[in-house]
Design an enzyme around this catalytic site. Structure first.
Site, PDB file in Angstrom:
ATOM      1  N   TYR A  45       0.850  -1.194   0.000  1.00  0.00           N
ATOM      2  CA  TYR A  45       0.000   0.000   0.000  1.00  0.00           C
ATOM      3  C   TYR A  45       0.881   1.238   0.000  1.00  0.00           C
ATOM      4  O   TYR A  45       1.927   1.273   0.668  1.00  0.00           O
ATOM      5  CB  TYR A  45      -0.886  -0.011   1.240  1.00  0.00           C
ATOM      6  N   ASP A  76      -0.508  15.909   5.701  1.00  0.00           N
ATOM      7  CA  ASP A  76      -1.500  15.295   4.810  1.00  0.00           C
ATOM      8  C   ASP A  76      -2.725  16.197   4.715  1.00  0.00           C
ATOM      9  O   ASP A  76      -3.781  15.915   5.264  1.00  0.00           O
ATOM     10  CB  ASP A  76      -1.884  13.919   5.362  1.00  0.00           C
ATOM     11  N   ASP A 125      -3.359   5.371  -2.522  1.00  0.00           N
ATOM     12  CA  ASP A 125      -4.253   6.420  -2.029  1.00  0.00           C
ATOM     13  C   ASP A 125      -4.164   7.610  -2.985  1.00  0.00           C
ATOM     14  O   ASP A 125      -3.109   8.226  -3.116  1.00  0.00           O
ATOM     15  CB  ASP A 125      -3.787   6.810  -0.623  1.00  0.00           C
ATOM     16  N   ASP A 177      -6.363  10.245  -2.727  1.00  0.00           N
ATOM     17  CA  ASP A 177      -7.130  11.324  -2.099  1.00  0.00           C
ATOM     18  C   ASP A 177      -8.490  11.499  -2.780  1.00  0.00           C
ATOM     19  O   ASP A 177      -9.232  10.542  -2.924  1.00  0.00           O
ATOM     20  CB  ASP A 177      -6.326  12.625  -2.098  1.00  0.00           C
ATOM     21  N   HIS A 203      -7.728   4.023  -4.186  1.00  0.00           N
ATOM     22  CA  HIS A 203      -8.961   4.379  -3.483  1.00  0.00           C
ATOM     23  C   HIS A 203      -9.133   5.892  -3.537  1.00  0.00           C
ATOM     24  O   HIS A 203      -8.173   6.654  -3.428  1.00  0.00           O
ATOM     25  CB  HIS A 203      -9.009   3.827  -2.052  1.00  0.00           C
ATOM     26  N   GLU A 247     -11.716   9.144  -2.207  1.00  0.00           N
ATOM     27  CA  GLU A 247     -12.545   9.415  -1.037  1.00  0.00           C
ATOM     28  C   GLU A 247     -13.600  10.491  -1.274  1.00  0.00           C
ATOM     29  O   GLU A 247     -13.548  11.217  -2.275  1.00  0.00           O
ATOM     30  CB  GLU A 247     -11.658   9.809   0.140  1.00  0.00           C
ATOM     31  N   CYS A 297      -6.620  14.603   7.169  1.00  0.00           N
ATOM     32  CA  CYS A 297      -6.372  13.231   7.574  1.00  0.00           C
ATOM     33  C   CYS A 297      -7.674  12.607   8.047  1.00  0.00           C
ATOM     34  O   CYS A 297      -8.474  13.252   8.735  1.00  0.00           O
ATOM     35  CB  CYS A 297      -5.333  13.200   8.693  1.00  0.00           C
ATOM     36  N   ARG A 344     -13.596   5.182  -0.743  1.00  0.00           N
ATOM     37  CA  ARG A 344     -13.412   5.430   0.693  1.00  0.00           C
ATOM     38  C   ARG A 344     -14.465   6.428   1.155  1.00  0.00           C
ATOM     39  O   ARG A 344     -14.668   7.469   0.522  1.00  0.00           O
ATOM     40  CB  ARG A 344     -12.016   5.982   0.945  1.00  0.00           C
ATOM     41  N   GLU A 399     -13.652   4.523   6.600  1.00  0.00           N
ATOM     42  CA  GLU A 399     -12.642   5.190   7.413  1.00  0.00           C
ATOM     43  C   GLU A 399     -13.150   5.518   8.812  1.00  0.00           C
ATOM     44  O   GLU A 399     -14.318   5.865   9.005  1.00  0.00           O
ATOM     45  CB  GLU A 399     -12.185   6.482   6.711  1.00  0.00           C
ATOM     46  N   ASN A 427      -9.008   0.063   8.054  1.00  0.00           N
ATOM     47  CA  ASN A 427      -7.786   0.853   8.204  1.00  0.00           C
ATOM     48  C   ASN A 427      -7.351   0.838   9.667  1.00  0.00           C
ATOM     49  O   ASN A 427      -7.989   1.457  10.517  1.00  0.00           O
ATOM     50  CB  ASN A 427      -8.028   2.288   7.730  1.00  0.00           C
TER      51      ASN A 427
END
Length: 294
Positions: A42, A57, A84, A86, A111, A113, A121, A156, A186, A208
Site C-alpha cells: 500500500y 497530509d 491512495d 485522495d 482508493h 474518497e 487526515c 473510501r 474510514e 484501516n
C-alpha cells in the site's frame, strides 16, 4: 484472468483472508515487506506527503508527486500496490487522468474518497464531506476511465464521523452502484460496523488499522469474524523507522558516537542481502574482468 497488477491484487484478497496490506514509504521497505511474507503493498497519501516531501497530509501533494513514488515502488518489488489518490485531484477529466496514469505507472488499484478537495487526515476532526451525488460522479468518472477491467477502484467514505454509520452505509451502497469494486470505511470505532458495510454492499471491505486514530488495533481473527477482507497497516513501519531515527539523532548529538547503539543497527550485510548486492558485484566482475587469461 490475464495477468495484471489489478488481477494480482484481487487474487491476493482471495488467497488471504483478511489480506494483510502493509504500507511502505520507499522501495527498500517494499523489498523488506515482501521478504517478510506480505503479498500486497500500500502507498499512503499521507506517507507520500510526509516521507517524500516533509508536508502534512492536507492535500498539498499532486498526482505527479504520488506517481513518482508509485513507479519507484513497483519497479523495485513485484507485488500488487494499492494507492491512495485522495479525492482524485480535480473534476471528472482529472479523475480520469488519475486512473489512467496510475494504471500505466503499475499500480494495482486506487482508493478515492468523499472528502472535499481541501481534505484532512481521515482520523482528524473537522473533515468535510461532499454530497453522495458528487461522490458518485467521481466514481463514475473513475470507473469509466479504467485502463483495464480488473484495475481496482475502491471507494473510501469518511462520512462516519459527521453523518454516522447508517448514513455512511447508505453512501457505500450508492458508491458501489456507481462503479466501486471495493469499500474503505474510514475511522470505524465499532468492530461490528464493518459487517454492516459488508452485508449492505456485497463487495470486499477494508479496515484501516492506522495507529493513534479512531480505530482500535483489531486482530485478524476479530476482523475475520465480521467478514473484513483487507487489514490495512498504512504507516506502521514508517512510524517505527521514524522513532528509531529520532533516537539515533539524539544519541549521536548527545554522545558524539554511535557506539552504544551499534547493536540496534541493520548491518551492512543485512542491508545488502535485501537488494541482492552481491549478485550485482559479481556481474561487474564478470563484465569487466581484468584477468589477462580471459
Amino acid at each position: 484472468m490475464n495477468s495484471s497488477p489489478g488481477t494480482d491484487l484481487r487474487k491476493a484478497i482471495q488467497a488471504e483472508s483478511p489480506l494483510q496490506l502493509v504500507g511502505v514509504t520507499n522501495p527498500y521497505h517494499g523489498v523488506m515487506a515482501k521478504s517478510a511474507g506480505f503479498i500486497a503493498l500500500y502507498l499512503s497519501g499521507s506517507g507520500v506527503a510526509t516521507a517524500s516531501y516533509g508536508l502534512p497530509d492536507l492535500g498539498m501533494t499532486t498526482l505527479d508527486n504520488v506517481l513518482e513514488d508509485v513507479r519507484r515502488v513497483v519497479t523495485a518489488v513485484d507485488l500488487p500496490l494499492l494507492v491512495d489518490v485522495d479525492t482524485g485531484w480535480g473534476g471528472a477529466f482529472m479523475i480520469a487522468r488519475t486512473m489512467k496514469e496510475m494504471a500505466r505507472a503499475g499500480a494495482a488499484g486506487v482508493h478515492i474518497e468523499d472528502q472535499v478537495q481541501d481534505k484532512r487526515c481521515g482520523h482528524r476532526p473537522g473533515k468535510q464531506i461532499v454530497s453522495t451525488l458528487e461522490m458518485q460522479d467521481r466514481l463514475k468518472a473513475a470507473a469509466d476511465a479504467k485502463e483495464y477491467q480488473d484495475f481496482v477502484l475502491m471507494a473510501r467514505t469518511d462520512a462516519i464521523a459527521s453523518e454516522g454509520v447508517d448514513a455512511a452505509v447508505e453512501r457505500a451502497v450508492a458508491y458501489v452502484e456507481s462503479g466501486a469494486d471495493m469499500l474503505f470505511a474510514e475511522a470505524v470505532t465499532e468492530l461490528t460496523d464493518y459487517k454492516k458495510f459488508r452485508d449492505a454492499t456485497g463487495v470486499p471491505v477494508l479496515a484501516n488499522l492506522t495507529e493513534f486514530g479512531q480505530t482500535q488495533a483489531f486482530t485478524l481473527d476479530q476482523l475475520a469474524s465480521v467478514d473484513v477482507d483487507i487489514a490495512l497497516y498504512p504507516l506502521t513501519a514508517f512510524r517505527a523507522a521514524n522513532k528509531a531515527a529520532e533516537n539515533v539523532f539524539r544519541i549521536l548529538r548527545t554522545e558524539g558516537t554511535q557506539s552504544e547503539i551499534i547493536g540496534e543497527l541493520q548491518t551492512r550485510d543485512e542491508l545488502y542481502a535485501y537488494i541482492g548486492y552481491q549478485a550485482y558485484e559479481s556481474k561487474l566482475d564478470q563484465l569487466f574482468s581484468t584477468d589477462s587469461d580471459s
